[in-house]
Scaffold this motif. Structure first.
Motif, PDB file in Angstrom:
ATOM      1  N   GLY A  25       0.803  -1.222   0.000  1.00  0.00           N
ATOM      2  CA  GLY A  25       0.000   0.000   0.000  1.00  0.00           C
ATOM      3  C   GLY A  25       0.830   1.263   0.000  1.00  0.00           C
ATOM      4  O   GLY A  25       0.308   2.354  -0.268  1.00  0.00           O
ATOM      5  N   TYR A  26       2.136   1.154   0.291  1.00  0.00           N
ATOM      6  CA  TYR A  26       3.000   2.332   0.272  1.00  0.00           C
ATOM      7  C   TYR A  26       3.097   2.948  -1.117  1.00  0.00           C
ATOM      8  O   TYR A  26       3.513   4.101  -1.279  1.00  0.00           O
ATOM      9  CB  TYR A  26       4.399   1.988   0.803  1.00  0.00           C
ATOM     10  CG  TYR A  26       5.070   0.831   0.108  1.00  0.00           C
ATOM     11  CD1 TYR A  26       5.767   1.025  -1.078  1.00  0.00           C
ATOM     12  CD2 TYR A  26       4.998  -0.459   0.630  1.00  0.00           C
ATOM     13  CE1 TYR A  26       6.382  -0.033  -1.731  1.00  0.00           C
ATOM     14  CE2 TYR A  26       5.612  -1.527  -0.020  1.00  0.00           C
ATOM     15  CZ  TYR A  26       6.296  -1.303  -1.190  1.00  0.00           C
ATOM     16  OH  TYR A  26       6.903  -2.356  -1.834  1.00  0.00           O
ATOM     17  N   LEU A  27       2.731   2.181  -2.143  1.00  0.00           N
ATOM     18  CA  LEU A  27       2.750   2.733  -3.503  1.00  0.00           C
ATOM     19  C   LEU A  27       1.696   3.821  -3.705  1.00  0.00           C
ATOM     20  O   LEU A  27       1.732   4.544  -4.712  1.00  0.00           O
ATOM     21  CB  LEU A  27       2.548   1.609  -4.524  1.00  0.00           C
ATOM     22  CG  LEU A  27       3.686   0.574  -4.613  1.00  0.00           C
ATOM     23  CD1 LEU A  27       3.345  -0.518  -5.604  1.00  0.00           C
ATOM     24  CD2 LEU A  27       5.009   1.242  -4.995  1.00  0.00           C
ATOM     25  N   THR A  28       0.758   3.944  -2.755  1.00  0.00           N
ATOM     26  CA  THR A  28      -0.221   5.034  -2.846  1.00  0.00           C
ATOM     27  C   THR A  28       0.453   6.400  -2.713  1.00  0.00           C
ATOM     28  O   THR A  28      -0.159   7.422  -3.027  1.00  0.00           O
ATOM     29  CB  THR A  28      -1.291   4.903  -1.744  1.00  0.00           C
ATOM     30  OG1 THR A  28      -0.645   4.882  -0.460  1.00  0.00           O
ATOM     31  CG2 THR A  28      -2.095   3.627  -1.920  1.00  0.00           C
ATOM     32  N   ILE A  29       1.705   6.423  -2.273  1.00  0.00           N
ATOM     33  CA  ILE A  29       2.434   7.689  -2.155  1.00  0.00           C
ATOM     34  C   ILE A  29       2.598   8.367  -3.516  1.00  0.00           C
ATOM     35  O   ILE A  29       2.821   9.579  -3.599  1.00  0.00           O
ATOM     36  CB  ILE A  29       3.814   7.454  -1.490  1.00  0.00           C
ATOM     37  CG1 ILE A  29       4.387   8.776  -0.976  1.00  0.00           C
ATOM     38  CG2 ILE A  29       4.762   6.750  -2.443  1.00  0.00           C
ATOM     39  CD1 ILE A  29       5.646   8.613  -0.163  1.00  0.00           C
ATOM     40  N   TYR A  30       2.476   7.590  -4.589  1.00  0.00           N
ATOM     41  CA  TYR A  30       2.565   8.183  -5.923  1.00  0.00           C
ATOM     42  C   TYR A  30       1.439   9.176  -6.200  1.00  0.00           C
ATOM     43  O   TYR A  30       1.567  10.044  -7.073  1.00  0.00           O
ATOM     44  CB  TYR A  30       2.563   7.089  -6.998  1.00  0.00           C
ATOM     45  CG  TYR A  30       3.921   6.466  -7.224  1.00  0.00           C
ATOM     46  CD1 TYR A  30       4.832   7.031  -8.097  1.00  0.00           C
ATOM     47  CD2 TYR A  30       4.303   5.314  -6.538  1.00  0.00           C
ATOM     48  CE1 TYR A  30       6.085   6.469  -8.301  1.00  0.00           C
ATOM     49  CE2 TYR A  30       5.555   4.742  -6.727  1.00  0.00           C
ATOM     50  CZ  TYR A  30       6.442   5.325  -7.605  1.00  0.00           C
ATOM     51  OH  TYR A  30       7.697   4.775  -7.798  1.00  0.00           O
ATOM     52  N   ILE A  36       2.413   5.162 -14.799  1.00  0.00           N
ATOM     53  CA  ILE A  36       3.463   4.321 -15.389  1.00  0.00           C
ATOM     54  C   ILE A  36       4.602   4.105 -14.399  1.00  0.00           C
ATOM     55  O   ILE A  36       5.100   2.982 -14.220  1.00  0.00           O
ATOM     56  CB  ILE A  36       3.982   4.963 -16.693  1.00  0.00           C
ATOM     57  CG1 ILE A  36       2.854   5.025 -17.738  1.00  0.00           C
ATOM     58  CG2 ILE A  36       5.175   4.186 -17.242  1.00  0.00           C
ATOM     59  CD1 ILE A  36       3.222   5.784 -18.999  1.00  0.00           C
ATOM     60  N   PHE A  37       5.019   5.194 -13.726  1.00  0.00           N
ATOM     61  CA  PHE A  37       6.084   5.073 -12.718  1.00  0.00           C
ATOM     62  C   PHE A  37       5.673   4.126 -11.593  1.00  0.00           C
ATOM     63  O   PHE A  37       6.480   3.322 -11.115  1.00  0.00           O
ATOM     64  CB  PHE A  37       6.402   6.453 -12.126  1.00  0.00           C
ATOM     65  CG  PHE A  37       7.120   7.375 -13.067  1.00  0.00           C
ATOM     66  CD1 PHE A  37       8.188   6.927 -13.819  1.00  0.00           C
ATOM     67  CD2 PHE A  37       6.732   8.707 -13.190  1.00  0.00           C
ATOM     68  CE1 PHE A  37       8.865   7.774 -14.692  1.00  0.00           C
ATOM     69  CE2 PHE A  37       7.391   9.562 -14.045  1.00  0.00           C
ATOM     70  CZ  PHE A  37       8.454   9.096 -14.805  1.00  0.00           C
ATOM     71  N   ALA A  38       4.417   4.210 -11.164  1.00  0.00           N
ATOM     72  CA  ALA A  38       3.937   3.349 -10.077  1.00  0.00           C
ATOM     73  C   ALA A  38       3.936   1.880 -10.501  1.00  0.00           C
ATOM     74  O   ALA A  38       4.320   0.999  -9.725  1.00  0.00           O
ATOM     75  CB  ALA A  38       2.535   3.787  -9.651  1.00  0.00           C
ATOM     76  N   VAL A  39       3.518   1.627 -11.744  1.00  0.00           N
ATOM     77  CA  VAL A  39       3.499   0.247 -12.244  1.00  0.00           C
ATOM     78  C   VAL A  39       4.925  -0.307 -12.336  1.00  0.00           C
ATOM     79  O   VAL A  39       5.188  -1.456 -11.943  1.00  0.00           O
ATOM     80  CB  VAL A  39       2.793   0.179 -13.620  1.00  0.00           C
ATOM     81  CG1 VAL A  39       2.965  -1.200 -14.241  1.00  0.00           C
ATOM     82  CG2 VAL A  39       1.312   0.502 -13.464  1.00  0.00           C
ATOM     83  N   LEU A  40       5.855   0.500 -12.861  1.00  0.00           N
ATOM     84  CA  LEU A  40       7.249   0.061 -12.955  1.00  0.00           C
ATOM     85  C   LEU A  40       7.835  -0.206 -11.567  1.00  0.00           C
ATOM     86  O   LEU A  40       8.602  -1.158 -11.374  1.00  0.00           O
ATOM     87  CB  LEU A  40       8.084   1.120 -13.680  1.00  0.00           C
ATOM     88  CG  LEU A  40       7.795   1.307 -15.176  1.00  0.00           C
ATOM     89  CD1 LEU A  40       8.600   2.482 -15.744  1.00  0.00           C
ATOM     90  CD2 LEU A  40       8.114   0.027 -15.950  1.00  0.00           C
ATOM     91  N   HIS A  41       7.464   0.634 -10.616  1.00  0.00           N
ATOM     92  CA  HIS A  41       7.929   0.433  -9.240  1.00  0.00           C
ATOM     93  C   HIS A  41       7.405  -0.898  -8.692  1.00  0.00           C
ATOM     94  O   HIS A  41       8.147  -1.675  -8.073  1.00  0.00           O
ATOM     95  CB  HIS A  41       7.463   1.604  -8.359  1.00  0.00           C
ATOM     96  CG  HIS A  41       8.086   1.607  -7.001  1.00  0.00           C
ATOM     97  ND1 HIS A  41       8.200   2.740  -6.233  1.00  0.00           N
ATOM     98  CD2 HIS A  41       8.631   0.614  -6.240  1.00  0.00           C
ATOM     99  CE1 HIS A  41       8.797   2.449  -5.085  1.00  0.00           C
ATOM    100  NE2 HIS A  41       9.046   1.162  -5.060  1.00  0.00           N
ATOM    101  N   TYR A  42       6.122  -1.153  -8.940  1.00  0.00           N
ATOM    102  CA  TYR A  42       5.534  -2.422  -8.472  1.00  0.00           C
ATOM    103  C   TYR A  42       6.249  -3.615  -9.111  1.00  0.00           C
ATOM    104  O   TYR A  42       6.574  -4.598  -8.428  1.00  0.00           O
ATOM    105  CB  TYR A  42       4.050  -2.463  -8.806  1.00  0.00           C
ATOM    106  CG  TYR A  42       3.399  -3.793  -8.509  1.00  0.00           C
ATOM    107  CD1 TYR A  42       3.056  -4.159  -7.209  1.00  0.00           C
ATOM    108  CD2 TYR A  42       3.141  -4.708  -9.540  1.00  0.00           C
ATOM    109  CE1 TYR A  42       2.488  -5.371  -6.929  1.00  0.00           C
ATOM    110  CE2 TYR A  42       2.564  -5.932  -9.285  1.00  0.00           C
ATOM    111  CZ  TYR A  42       2.237  -6.260  -7.977  1.00  0.00           C
ATOM    112  OH  TYR A  42       1.676  -7.487  -7.698  1.00  0.00           O
ATOM    113  N   LEU A  43       6.520  -3.529 -10.417  1.00  0.00           N
ATOM    114  CA  LEU A  43       7.205  -4.625 -11.104  1.00  0.00           C
ATOM    115  C   LEU A  43       8.624  -4.823 -10.568  1.00  0.00           C
ATOM    116  O   LEU A  43       9.117  -5.960 -10.485  1.00  0.00           O
ATOM    117  CB  LEU A  43       7.240  -4.348 -12.609  1.00  0.00           C
ATOM    118  CG  LEU A  43       5.882  -4.346 -13.327  1.00  0.00           C
ATOM    119  CD1 LEU A  43       6.049  -3.937 -14.787  1.00  0.00           C
ATOM    120  CD2 LEU A  43       5.207  -5.709 -13.222  1.00  0.00           C
ATOM    121  N   SER A  44       9.282  -3.711 -10.186  1.00  0.00           N
ATOM    122  CA  SER A  44      10.648  -3.830  -9.652  1.00  0.00           C
ATOM    123  C   SER A  44      10.665  -4.556  -8.307  1.00  0.00           C
ATOM    124  O   SER A  44      11.669  -5.171  -7.950  1.00  0.00           O
ATOM    125  CB  SER A  44      11.277  -2.440  -9.505  1.00  0.00           C
ATOM    126  OG  SER A  44      10.660  -1.715  -8.450  1.00  0.00           O
TER     127      SER A  44
END
Length: 543
Positions: free
Chosen positions: A382-387, A507-515
């Motif tokens: 859920g920390y990806l919500t920071i995007y 796009i940045f959030a998706v790439l971050h998730y994939l990383s």
């Protein structure tokens, strides 16, 4: 002098004003002059392009009235809630919450300057005009525009409601909207009145600015709390009465519909209905009693005091030298930092969005909390919500070109500079360090408390992406010298670009998730972003 239709309508109520001791002919003449002068004022929601076209065409129409179509479009969003069913407390609370949000934000951005206008003292107080008449003219000036503003938002939805729910619904809505208008106007004035009583001079102006920011901030929080006061169970809206709901003002105005149209006489609905009627009326009479004190304290805005300049610490100077290359870039970094700190109009238009950015990630997290509980959140991603906080970057970068002191921008041309790259670099870095980094650090502390230290690399990566994204926004958006244009030209000339620039965030959030799915994927992504930032900051910022 050209007469105005609004004043002709107001003439029908002249006797009511005279009963309150107002010199109606004098008030009418003051209003006539104010409304004609308003044709020179461009509302915040209006665009620069429209303003320039207006000047070229020689059009003397009122820009605010011509912008009402946009508010009418916003009003269309409330129609589904009106036709949804007959759960009036839910439907009308959402509707009134939406209207109050739009009206209050417009009140803060466009009409606070009218409430806090001190020019009347020099022009009108030297004439044989009663102070009560001057105050009534000021209040009616704001109320007329609030009437147009609210009318444009609710006109079509209320007509739809007339056919859907009948004449009683329509008439009740008109009465409650008038009460809501009076409540908004009076409460705003009373808040300013309270501040004027305890502060003066430059400090007062800063306090008022922060109160305006706080009002914007609280409006968004209140709207979120309102929506979460209701729950959907089997496609039905269910409300569980709680004591704290008495502070959710839109629910006051939704309760009379349940009382009158659905015949629900529970104490909950009766109390809220009484509050919707009694509180605006009491607040109005309190305001009338305190108007003389308000006008007296308003003169404090005319006083000026000089702030003591703080000396820069060695640590701060070293930090600036570390992030800025060259004395020119360092100087512009300091200049931009001071402008962002001291420019009141800039803070009023930008700082509320920074507050919203802090709230946005937790709005998404709150939905997850209701679904799976705290344990599922802390162990998830859920920390990806920071995007979601990055959506403010393009709009703030756009705002960097505006200033209340824009006429001083000639100094840029007088400087011995070969190019303006140091100016742009210093300003962008000042935005990232002075505005965005503190916001990001607050979120980092909160996210580490929720998700643990495991997310520290991810949070570092997000900041590097934010810096990279800022350069992307600068390249795509129109390059204008910072703080060189008037706030009156704030508008929608690049709104489509800002909207398009939301796409890279996803796009940045998706790439971050994939990383995160690969071993050391986040660290590889951090290295890539470091290299990309070094390249863009050095090569791509040009005048």
């Amino acid at each position: 002098m050209r007469d105005i239709r609004t004043l002709k309508f107001l003439d029908k109520f002249s006797g009511l004003f005279q009963k309150f001791g107002v010199d109606y002919p004098a008030m009418r003449k003051i209003l006539q002059v104010k409304l004609i002068m308003d044709q020179r004022r461009v509302p915040t929601i209006f665009s620069q392009g429209a303003q320039s076209k207006k000047k070229k065409a020689g059009d003397d129409g009122n820009g605010f009235l011509k912008s009402l179509w946009l508010y009418a479009f916003f009003g269309l969003l409330t129609i589904p809630f009106i036709v949804l069913g007959e759960n009036y407390l839910f439907q009308m609370s959402i509707m009134f919450g939406f209207v109050m949000f739009i009206v209050m934000t417009s009140m803060i951005s466009d009409f606070s300057s009218v409430l806090l206008d001190i020019r009347d003292k020099n022009i009108l107080h030297t004439r044989p005009i009663d102070k009560k008449t001057i105050s009534a003219a000021k209040m009616m000036h704001v109320f007329i525009y609030l009437f147009y503003l609210t009318g444009s938002i609710v006109a079509i939805p209320l007509i739809v409601g007339l056919f859907r729910h009948g004449i009683i619904f329509f008439l009740l809505s008109i009465i409650l909207i008038i009460l809501m208008e009076a409540f908004i106007l009076v409460i705003t004035a009373l808040i300013y009145m309270l501040i004027l009583k305890f502060f003066d001079g430059e400090k007062l102006k800063d306090i008022i600015n922060y109160v305006q920011i706080g009002l914007s901030f609280s409006i968004m929080i209140g709207y979120q709390v309102l929506g979460r006061s209701f729950e959907f169970i089997n496609f039905h809206v269910v409300l569980t009465p709680k004591w704290w709901q008495v502070f959710i003002i839109p629910m006051w105005f939704g309760a009379p519909y349940e009382l009158i149209l659905n015949g629900h006489f529970d104490s909950f609905y009766v109390l809220f209905s009484i509050l919707a009627i009694v509180v605006p009326i009491i607040a109005f009479f309190i305001y009338l009693r305190l108007v003389p004190a308000f006008e007296k304290n308003l003169q404090k805005l005319a006083t000026h005091s000089v702030k003591k300049e703080k000396k820069r610490s060695k640590l701060e100077s070293s930090f600036i030298k570390m992030i800025c290359s060259g004395k020119e870039e360092q100087a512009f970094f300091r200049f931009a930092s001071l402008m962002m700190k001291n420019e009141r109009d800039f803070k009023l238009k930008v700082y509320p969005s920074l507050g919203f950015a802090i709230i946005l990630p937790f709005i998404f997290l709150f939905n997850s909390l209701r679904d799976g509980g705290f344990s599922s959140i802390s162990s998830g991603k859920g920390y990806l919500t920071i995007y979601s906080t990055m959506i403010i970057i393009p709009s703030v970068i756009t705002m960097l070109k505006f200033s209340g002191k824009y006429k001083g921008a000639w100094i840029y041309k007088a400087l011995p500079l070969d190019h303006l790259s140091p100016l742009f670099k210093g300003t962008l870095k000042a935005f990232l360090v002075r505005l965005y980094l503190p916001l990001h650090l607050v979120l980092c502390i909160l996210f580490i408390a929720i998700f643990g230290v495991r997310v520290i690399p991810d949070l570092i990566l997000v900041f590097l992406i934010s810096a990279f994204y800022s350069i992307v926004c600068f390249i795509i958006l129109k390059k204008v010298i910072p703080f060189s244009e008037s706030f009156e030209s704030v508008g929608q000339t690049e709104s489509w670009k800002i909207f398009v620039l939301m796409i890279p965030i996803a796009i940045f959030a998706v790439l971050h998730y994939l990383s995160t799915l690969a071993s050391f994927g986040v660290y590889i992504y951090i290295f890539i972003m470091l290299v990309a930032n070094l390249f863009l900051w050095k090569k791509r910022i040009r005048a």
